[in-house]
Design an enzyme around this catalytic site. Sequence first.
Site, PDB file in Angstrom:
ATOM      1  N   SER A 191      43.264  29.110  37.040  1.00  0.00           N
ATOM      2  CA  SER A 191      42.705  29.053  38.402  1.00  0.00           C
ATOM      3  C   SER A 191      42.975  30.366  39.130  1.00  0.00           C
ATOM      4  O   SER A 191      43.263  31.377  38.491  1.00  0.00           O
ATOM      5  CB  SER A 191      43.297  27.864  39.160  1.00  0.00           C
ATOM      6  OG  SER A 191      42.579  27.651  40.351  1.00  0.00           O
ATOM      7  N   ASN A 192      42.873  30.367  40.438  1.00  0.00           N
ATOM      8  CA  ASN A 192      43.143  31.569  41.232  1.00  0.00           C
ATOM      9  C   ASN A 192      43.835  31.158  42.523  1.00  0.00           C
ATOM     10  O   ASN A 192      44.139  29.985  42.722  1.00  0.00           O
ATOM     11  CB  ASN A 192      41.837  32.334  41.486  1.00  0.00           C
ATOM     12  CG  ASN A 192      40.822  31.453  42.165  1.00  0.00           C
ATOM     13  OD1 ASN A 192      41.019  30.982  43.279  1.00  0.00           O
ATOM     14  ND2 ASN A 192      39.711  31.181  41.474  1.00  0.00           N
ATOM     15  N   ARG A 193      44.070  32.118  43.386  1.00  0.00           N
ATOM     16  CA  ARG A 193      44.910  31.849  44.559  1.00  0.00           C
ATOM     17  C   ARG A 193      44.148  31.286  45.761  1.00  0.00           C
ATOM     18  O   ARG A 193      44.697  31.189  46.848  1.00  0.00           O
ATOM     19  CB  ARG A 193      45.622  33.138  44.988  1.00  0.00           C
ATOM     20  CG  ARG A 193      46.600  33.638  43.962  1.00  0.00           C
ATOM     21  CD  ARG A 193      47.336  34.864  44.450  1.00  0.00           C
ATOM     22  NE  ARG A 193      48.110  35.452  43.382  1.00  0.00           N
ATOM     23  CZ  ARG A 193      49.297  34.998  42.982  1.00  0.00           C
ATOM     24  NH1 ARG A 193      49.821  33.944  43.568  1.00  0.00           N
ATOM     25  NH2 ARG A 193      49.938  35.588  42.003  1.00  0.00           N
TER      26      ARG A 193
END
Length: 392
Positions: A191-193
Site C-alpha cells: 500500500s502507500n501512505r
Amino acid sequence: MDNGYFVTPVLTHSATRFVGAATFSALASEPARTKLFDDSRGNTSALTPIVHTRLGQEADLVLVAPATAHLLARYATGMADDLLTTTLLATRSPVIVCPAMHSEMWDHPAVQENLSILASRGVIVVPPAEGRLAGGDVGMGRLADIEAILERVEDVVGSGAASTRRELSGVRVLVSAGGTREPIDPVRFISNRSSGKQGHALAEEAYLRGAEVTLVTASRLGATEGVKVVPVETASEMEEAMMKEAPMADVVIMAAAVADFRVKTPRGEKIKRSDGTPEILLEPTPDILAKLVKCRRSGQVLVGFAAETSDVIERGHEKLVRKGVDILVVNDVSTPGAGFDHDTNAVSILGPGGVVHEVALATKRRVAGVILDRIALELNKRSKTMEKEASS
Ligand code: PMT
C-alpha cells in the site's frame, strides 16, 4: 458569538453544576436549554413541546465541548435520555466532539472504542491536548485549545459553507480517496501512505455545498452522513466501483493514491518465514483515471491529483496533458506538513493553460474548498457554453 454564529447552549445536568444556565443564557443568542421535558416552572423548553428534535434539525453544526467519557458512551450507543443526546440523534448536520477527561480515562479502550464508533459515523473529533487537568493532575486529556476548536468549526461552517454556499446544489460529485491495498497473502499487502483525509474532505465539503456525493474509499475514515460511501480495498475494486458510478456523475475527482503495482499471484495462504524469502512478482494495476477519461460523458468535469517531490508544476502539467483531465491538483509532498497523512496540504491547481491557483499550507478542508470553487467555475463555464450553443 464573537465569530457571528447564532449559538444555542444545551447543558447537561452535570454541566449546570460547573456553570449555571443563567450565565450561558446571558452570553448566548438564545436562553440555555437544560431539559428534555418542560416542567412548566420557567424552563425555556416551554417554547415548543418538540424542542429536542427542533434544536438538532435546525442546527448547522452541533459542537460538544467538553465531551466527557460518559457523553461519548451515551452518544456511541444511541442513548437519548436528555436534551443533549436527543439533539445529537436528531441532527443530520455535522457534529464536532471535543473530548476532555483524565489521562487514564482517555487511554481506556472503552473511550477509544466509543470514539472510533463515532468517527466511523462521520462525527468529527477534536482530540484533547496535554496539560493541567482537574485535581492538579497533568497529562493528556485537557480540552483542546479554543483556537483549535474554533478552527475546526470554521472549517465546517466557516465562510458559510454549510448554510449559504449551496453552489453545487443538484451537482453529482464522485470522489475517490485513500491508498488501495494490494494483497500479498491473506495477512500482508502493498500500500502507500495515503490516509484518505484529502479525499474525504473533498466529499464532505462538496456535500455541504449541496452536491449529491458518492465517495469510493479505500480509507477507514468515517464520512458525513448524507455522503454515499462505497468502501473498497484494491485497485481493481476501486476501478469497478468508479466505472459503475462515473456515468451518473457531473464531476469526478480522483484523489485516491491507487497502488501502481499489485502482486501478480497473491498467495491463498500465509507465506511462512520458515519457507525462506519469497520472490514476489508484480504487475501494473489498471489506470483508473485513464479509463474514466476514455469513457467520460459530455460535460463531465474530470479532476486528477498528482503527488510529486520535484519539478512539481512541470510534472503536474505533463500529467494533466497525458491523462486528459480538466483540472490537475498537484501536491509537493516534500513540503513539511503537506501531502500524505497530514491534516494540512499545500497544492497547485492546474488547468490546461497552467497554474490557476496556488494554495499555501492550509487544512485539507480549506484546500478542498478552493478546489471545489475551481470546479464550480468550470461547471458554470460549461453551462454558459451549452446555453449559447442551444440559443444559436
Ligand atoms: O489521503 P491523504 O493522506 O489525505 O493524502 C492525499 C494525497 C496526497 C494522497 C492526494 O492528495 C493525492 O495526491 N492523490 C494522488 C496520488 C497519486 O497517486 O498520484 P499519481 O501521480 O500516482 O497518480 C495520478 C492520478 O492518477 C491520480 O489522480 C490517481 O488517483 C490516478 N491513478 C493512479 C494510478 C492508477 N493505477 N490509477 C489512477 O487512476
